[in-house]
Design a protein around this motif. Sequence first.
Motif, PDB file in Angstrom:
ATOM      1  N   SER A  43       0.805  -1.225   0.000  1.00 37.63           N
ATOM      2  CA  SER A  43       0.000   0.000   0.000  1.00 37.63           C
ATOM      3  C   SER A  43       0.834   1.269   0.000  1.00 37.63           C
ATOM      4  N   THR A  44       2.141   1.167   0.257  1.00 35.95           N
ATOM      5  CA  THR A  44       2.949   2.388   0.355  1.00 35.95           C
ATOM      6  C   THR A  44       3.033   3.123  -0.976  1.00 35.95           C
ATOM      7  N   TYR A  45       2.925   2.401  -2.081  1.00 35.24           N
ATOM      8  CA  TYR A  45       3.005   3.068  -3.383  1.00 35.24           C
ATOM      9  C   TYR A  45       1.808   4.001  -3.594  1.00 35.24           C
ATOM     10  N   LEU A  46       0.641   3.564  -3.141  1.00 38.90           N
ATOM     11  CA  LEU A  46      -0.528   4.431  -3.224  1.00 38.90           C
ATOM     12  C   LEU A  46      -0.389   5.593  -2.248  1.00 38.90           C
ATOM     13  N   ALA A  47       0.201   5.330  -1.078  1.00 41.87           N
ATOM     14  CA  ALA A  47       0.422   6.406  -0.106  1.00 41.87           C
ATOM     15  C   ALA A  47       1.352   7.472  -0.685  1.00 41.87           C
ATOM     16  N   ILE A  48       2.369   7.044  -1.425  1.00 41.78           N
ATOM     17  CA  ILE A  48       3.263   8.005  -2.077  1.00 41.78           C
ATOM     18  C   ILE A  48       2.468   8.900  -3.019  1.00 41.78           C
ATOM     19  N   LYS A  49       1.557   8.289  -3.768  1.00 34.34           N
ATOM     20  CA  LYS A  49       0.732   9.048  -4.717  1.00 34.34           C
ATOM     21  C   LYS A  49      -0.101  10.114  -3.984  1.00 34.34           C
ATOM     22  N   SER A  95       8.480 -13.279   0.053  1.00 31.16           N
ATOM     23  CA  SER A  95       7.272 -13.466  -0.748  1.00 31.16           C
ATOM     24  C   SER A  95       6.586 -12.150  -1.095  1.00 31.16           C
ATOM     25  N   TYR A  96       6.862 -11.085  -0.314  1.00 31.03           N
ATOM     26  CA  TYR A  96       6.278  -9.781  -0.625  1.00 31.03           C
ATOM     27  C   TYR A  96       6.662  -9.334  -2.039  1.00 31.03           C
ATOM     28  N   THR A  97       7.789  -9.842  -2.560  1.00 27.84           N
ATOM     29  CA  THR A  97       8.284  -9.402  -3.859  1.00 27.84           C
ATOM     30  C   THR A  97       7.252  -9.591  -4.955  1.00 27.84           C
ATOM     31  N   PHE A  98       6.507 -10.702  -4.896  1.00 28.62           N
ATOM     32  CA  PHE A  98       5.496 -10.913  -5.928  1.00 28.62           C
ATOM     33  C   PHE A  98       4.074 -10.683  -5.426  1.00 28.62           C
ATOM     34  N   VAL A  99       3.896 -10.432  -4.126  1.00 31.43           N
ATOM     35  CA  VAL A  99       2.568 -10.092  -3.603  1.00 31.43           C
ATOM     36  C   VAL A  99       2.325  -8.583  -3.700  1.00 31.43           C
ATOM     37  N   ASN A 100       3.356  -7.770  -3.389  1.00 33.04           N
ATOM     38  CA  ASN A 100       3.198  -6.310  -3.384  1.00 33.04           C
ATOM     39  C   ASN A 100       2.665  -5.739  -4.692  1.00 33.04           C
ATOM     40  N   PRO A 101       3.179  -6.172  -5.863  1.00 35.51           N
ATOM     41  CA  PRO A 101       2.640  -5.601  -7.108  1.00 35.51           C
ATOM     42  C   PRO A 101       1.142  -5.834  -7.276  1.00 35.51           C
ATOM     43  N   VAL A 102       0.672  -7.021  -6.909  1.00 34.69           N
ATOM     44  CA  VAL A 102      -0.751  -7.317  -7.041  1.00 34.69           C
ATOM     45  C   VAL A 102      -1.558  -6.416  -6.113  1.00 34.69           C
ATOM     46  N   ILE A 103      -1.108  -6.294  -4.849  1.00 33.98           N
ATOM     47  CA  ILE A 103      -1.785  -5.430  -3.884  1.00 33.98           C
ATOM     48  C   ILE A 103      -1.809  -3.987  -4.387  1.00 33.98           C
ATOM     49  N   ALA A 104      -0.658  -3.511  -4.858  1.00 32.81           N
ATOM     50  CA  ALA A 104      -0.563  -2.116  -5.304  1.00 32.81           C
ATOM     51  C   ALA A 104      -1.447  -1.849  -6.507  1.00 32.81           C
ATOM     52  N   MET A 105      -1.486  -2.764  -7.452  1.00 34.11           N
ATOM     53  CA  MET A 105      -2.306  -2.556  -8.643  1.00 34.11           C
ATOM     54  C   MET A 105      -3.785  -2.564  -8.293  1.00 34.11           C
ATOM     55  N   LEU A 106      -4.198  -3.476  -7.422  1.00 31.84           N
ATOM     56  CA  LEU A 106      -5.599  -3.527  -7.017  1.00 31.84           C
ATOM     57  C   LEU A 106      -6.008  -2.265  -6.256  1.00 31.84           C
TER      58      LEU A 106
END
Length: 321
Positions: free
Chosen positions: A31-37, A253-264
Amino acid sequence: MSTPHDTPSPAATLSPLLILCLAATWLVWGSTYLAIKFALISFPPFFQMGTRFLLAGVLLLAWMRLRGRAMPTGRQWLHATVVGGLMLGGGMGGTAYAEQTVGSGLVVAFIAVVPLMIAAVNLLWRVYPTRLEAAGIAVGLCGVLMLTQGAGFQASPAGLAAIAIACATWSVGSVLSQRSLPLAHGATGFASEMICGGVLLLALSAIAGEAPAWPPAPEAAAAWAYLVVFGSLIAFNAYMVLLARAPAALASSYTFVNPVIAMLLGVAIAGEQISGFEWAAAGVVLAGVVLLLFGLARRPRAPDSATSPAAVSGQPQEERP
């Protein structure tokens, strides 16, 4: 940047504490990527990241000093300046800059290639990938090439350049921190990295003539505080626990989970537009990362080896915002 890592028992892997730590690294970092936005509404990219990491680093270093940990040496501060400049100045500064014109979901989908880039940088030290790891690198890079052809990055060449530079500097900094520029032990080293990276980012902010909006919009202030407390401190400590008590593959495992979470989250909350082609490209990138991590998990390890988050997944222990 290494933390001794003993192979945990299956029971430890399923403990409530580790489940909470996994939730932190998956959901918070995703979620931090959306927080940056949202923080960009009032805080320009370099200013936002500089103040965030400087405050988090000072708080973390103060906490470690209260626990009786020694301050970094002069040489370790020098290493932290170089590593922090590459990973936080270039890596996180470039990420925030890219999010000015590119959706947060697409940015993190691109960032998923970092473990593959780290494997490539390690070739300079004659660390050669196995066939499975090489297959993962090839698949992941194909996915990135697909991603760059999507509407999001095609519409913003500057954003594409910024995120490409961010991934490259993060990867180089990650490898240098292990190979030739070791930081102080444990959390003290990461605190010094955040402080030095934060100071450099603020210098870049001054050079760029950035000026934050004051008073900041409530959602921007809340997002900035979330990045400091949850992204840089709580999730960091959760990841430290995972490194110490969970298998490396689970910790990373966050490496491939984070992109899915961020995109959603980008689509659901920020109304970002992601095409079917871009979702497919992100899937190809993540398939490459899974192949690489599976190959790394099958590598034989010496009894006294240590697990480094940057080596395993391209992400330092303090954050991957």
